[in-house]
Design a protein around this motif. Structure first.
Motif, PDB file in Angstrom:
ATOM      1  N   ALA A  49       0.838  -1.208   0.000  1.00 50.93           N
ATOM      2  CA  ALA A  49       0.000   0.000   0.000  1.00 50.93           C
ATOM      3  C   ALA A  49       0.870   1.253   0.000  1.00 50.93           C
ATOM      4  N   SER A  50       1.953   1.230   0.747  1.00 50.96           N
ATOM      5  CA  SER A  50       2.871   2.373   0.760  1.00 50.96           C
ATOM      6  C   SER A  50       3.465   2.579  -0.628  1.00 50.96           C
ATOM      7  N   MET A  51       3.852   1.494  -1.269  1.00 51.80           N
ATOM      8  CA  MET A  51       4.400   1.577  -2.616  1.00 51.80           C
ATOM      9  C   MET A  51       3.349   2.095  -3.598  1.00 51.80           C
ATOM     10  N   ALA A  52       2.124   1.636  -3.461  1.00 53.24           N
ATOM     11  CA  ALA A  52       1.040   2.076  -4.348  1.00 53.24           C
ATOM     12  C   ALA A  52       0.784   3.568  -4.186  1.00 53.24           C
ATOM     13  N   LEU A  53       0.804   4.052  -2.948  1.00 51.16           N
ATOM     14  CA  LEU A  53       0.624   5.491  -2.702  1.00 51.16           C
ATOM     15  C   LEU A  53       1.740   6.305  -3.350  1.00 51.16           C
ATOM     16  N   LYS A  54       2.964   5.854  -3.167  1.00 50.60           N
ATOM     17  CA  LYS A  54       4.111   6.579  -3.734  1.00 50.60           C
ATOM     18  C   LYS A  54       4.080   6.566  -5.259  1.00 50.60           C
ATOM     19  N   ALA A  55       3.528   5.492  -5.844  1.00 48.59           N
ATOM     20  CA  ALA A  55       3.477   5.365  -7.298  1.00 48.59           C
ATOM     21  C   ALA A  55       2.298   6.116  -7.898  1.00 48.59           C
ATOM     22  N   GLY A  56       1.440   6.665  -7.058  1.00 49.40           N
ATOM     23  CA  GLY A  56       0.282   7.405  -7.553  1.00 49.40           C
ATOM     24  C   GLY A  56      -0.807   6.512  -8.114  1.00 49.40           C
ATOM     25  N   SER A  57      -0.956   5.331  -7.546  1.00 44.90           N
ATOM     26  CA  SER A  57      -1.978   4.392  -8.012  1.00 44.90           C
ATOM     27  C   SER A  57      -3.383   4.926  -7.780  1.00 44.90           C
ATOM     28  N   ALA A  58      -4.307   4.373  -8.512  1.00 45.82           N
ATOM     29  CA  ALA A  58      -5.713   4.752  -8.370  1.00 45.82           C
ATOM     30  C   ALA A  58      -6.201   4.412  -6.962  1.00 45.82           C
ATOM     31  N   GLU A  60      -8.759   2.966  -6.090  1.00 49.78           N
ATOM     32  CA  GLU A  60      -9.342   1.617  -6.072  1.00 49.78           C
ATOM     33  C   GLU A  60      -8.288   0.556  -5.761  1.00 49.78           C
ATOM     34  N   VAL A  61      -7.060   0.796  -6.213  1.00 45.47           N
ATOM     35  CA  VAL A  61      -5.967  -0.145  -5.934  1.00 45.47           C
ATOM     36  C   VAL A  61      -5.645  -0.116  -4.444  1.00 45.47           C
ATOM     37  N   LEU A  62      -5.534   1.070  -3.888  1.00 49.63           N
ATOM     38  CA  LEU A  62      -5.271   1.192  -2.455  1.00 49.63           C
ATOM     39  C   LEU A  62      -6.405   0.568  -1.653  1.00 49.63           C
ATOM     40  N   ALA A  63      -7.633   0.751  -2.102  1.00 47.91           N
ATOM     41  CA  ALA A  63      -8.783   0.165  -1.403  1.00 47.91           C
ATOM     42  C   ALA A  63      -8.685  -1.362  -1.367  1.00 47.91           C
ATOM     43  N   VAL A  64      -8.241  -1.968  -2.454  1.00 49.93           N
ATOM     44  CA  VAL A  64      -8.072  -3.433  -2.488  1.00 49.93           C
ATOM     45  C   VAL A  64      -7.006  -3.862  -1.489  1.00 49.93           C
ATOM     46  N   LEU A  65      -5.878  -3.161  -1.485  1.00 51.87           N
ATOM     47  CA  LEU A  65      -4.796  -3.508  -0.559  1.00 51.87           C
ATOM     48  C   LEU A  65      -5.236  -3.348   0.898  1.00 51.87           C
ATOM     49  N   ILE A  66      -5.970  -2.295   1.183  1.00 56.45           N
ATOM     50  CA  ILE A  66      -6.461  -2.091   2.552  1.00 56.45           C
ATOM     51  C   ILE A  66      -7.490  -3.159   2.915  1.00 56.45           C
ATOM     52  N   GLU A  67      -8.296  -3.567   1.970  1.00 57.24           N
ATOM     53  CA  GLU A  67      -9.242  -4.661   2.226  1.00 57.24           C
ATOM     54  C   GLU A  67      -8.493  -5.941   2.591  1.00 57.24           C
ATOM     55  N   TRP A  68      -7.432  -6.252   1.848  1.00 60.30           N
ATOM     56  CA  TRP A  68      -6.619  -7.434   2.151  1.00 60.30           C
ATOM     57  C   TRP A  68      -5.950  -7.291   3.512  1.00 60.30           C
ATOM     58  N   TYR A  69      -5.464  -6.090   3.810  1.00 61.29           N
ATOM     59  CA  TYR A  69      -4.855  -5.825   5.112  1.00 61.29           C
ATOM     60  C   TYR A  69      -5.875  -6.040   6.228  1.00 61.29           C
ATOM     61  N   ASP A  70      -7.051  -5.459   6.066  1.00 58.05           N
ATOM     62  CA  ASP A  70      -8.083  -5.564   7.099  1.00 58.05           C
ATOM     63  C   ASP A  70      -8.459  -7.010   7.386  1.00 58.05           C
ATOM     64  N   GLU A  71      -8.549  -7.804   6.344  1.00 60.72           N
ATOM     65  CA  GLU A  71      -8.900  -9.214   6.514  1.00 60.72           C
ATOM     66  C   GLU A  71      -7.818  -9.937   7.331  1.00 60.72           C
ATOM     67  N   TYR A  94      -0.568   1.421  10.118  1.00 63.26           N
ATOM     68  CA  TYR A  94      -1.394   0.660   9.176  1.00 63.26           C
ATOM     69  C   TYR A  94      -1.328   1.360   7.823  1.00 63.26           C
ATOM     70  N   PRO A  95      -1.734   0.669   6.762  1.00 62.44           N
ATOM     71  CA  PRO A  95      -1.628   1.265   5.428  1.00 62.44           C
ATOM     72  C   PRO A  95      -2.666   2.362   5.185  1.00 62.44           C
ATOM     73  N   GLY A  96      -2.323   3.254   4.273  1.00 62.11           N
ATOM     74  CA  GLY A  96      -3.256   4.319   3.907  1.00 62.11           C
ATOM     75  C   GLY A  96      -3.094   5.526   4.804  1.00 62.11           C
ATOM     76  N   ASN A  97      -4.016   6.430   4.662  1.00 57.55           N
ATOM     77  CA  ASN A  97      -3.991   7.662   5.448  1.00 57.55           C
ATOM     78  C   ASN A  97      -4.292   7.360   6.906  1.00 57.55           C
ATOM     79  N   ARG A  98      -3.437   7.893   7.763  1.00 54.31           N
ATOM     80  CA  ARG A  98      -3.616   7.675   9.198  1.00 54.31           C
ATOM     81  C   ARG A  98      -4.469   8.810   9.764  1.00 54.31           C
ATOM     82  N   THR A  99      -5.538   8.404  10.415  1.00 48.97           N
ATOM     83  CA  THR A  99      -6.414   9.378  11.052  1.00 48.97           C
ATOM     84  C   THR A  99      -6.766   8.857  12.440  1.00 48.97           C
ATOM     85  N   PRO A 100      -7.093   9.738  13.350  1.00 42.05           N
ATOM     86  CA  PRO A 100      -7.487   9.279  14.683  1.00 42.05           C
ATOM     87  C   PRO A 100      -8.670   8.308  14.645  1.00 42.05           C
TER      88      PRO A 100
END
Length: 117
Positions: A49-58, A60-71, A94-100
């Protein structure tokens, strides 16, 4: 970033990048993974997910990775007391944007499994 295929295909490509450095992604359901496998799943999806963010992925790609992470996160939180302790710590990430609110949600999930033990 221009990529052919579905968001799942692109997410899989990011995950497979870590197989080259010895961090293979367990390619079977989380309910069949050992605690070690689940830790790898959590680690690899976070890195992908970190790599996808840095690469400017869509998104939807990050959402898939976070879904896999969450599972994998839920399965690991259920099976590992030490992981639940890590989630409660200040160093938990955790992957993605960190928020409280996201942090609180992950901690709530982990804590719910602690009360079941």
């Amino acid at each position: 970033m221009f990529v052919f295929g579905s968001p799942e295909d692109t997410a899989r490509t990011f995950v497979e990048n870590f197989s080259q450095v010895g961090l293979g992604f367990p390619d079977y359901p989380v309910d069949e993974q050992t605690e070690h496998d689940l830790k790898r799943s959590v680690t690899v999806t976070t890195m992908a997910a970190s790599m996808a963010l840095k690469a400017g992925s869509a998104p939807e790609v990050l959402a898939v990775l976070i879904e896999w992470y969450d599972e994998a996160f839920k399965a690991l939180a259920e099976s590992s007391e030490s992981f639940r302790g890590y989630v409660a710590s200040k160093t938990f990430s955790y992957p993605g944007n960190r928020t409280p609110s996201r942090t609180a949600e992950y901690r709530k999930i982990a804590k719910s499994f602690a009360s079941e033990s």
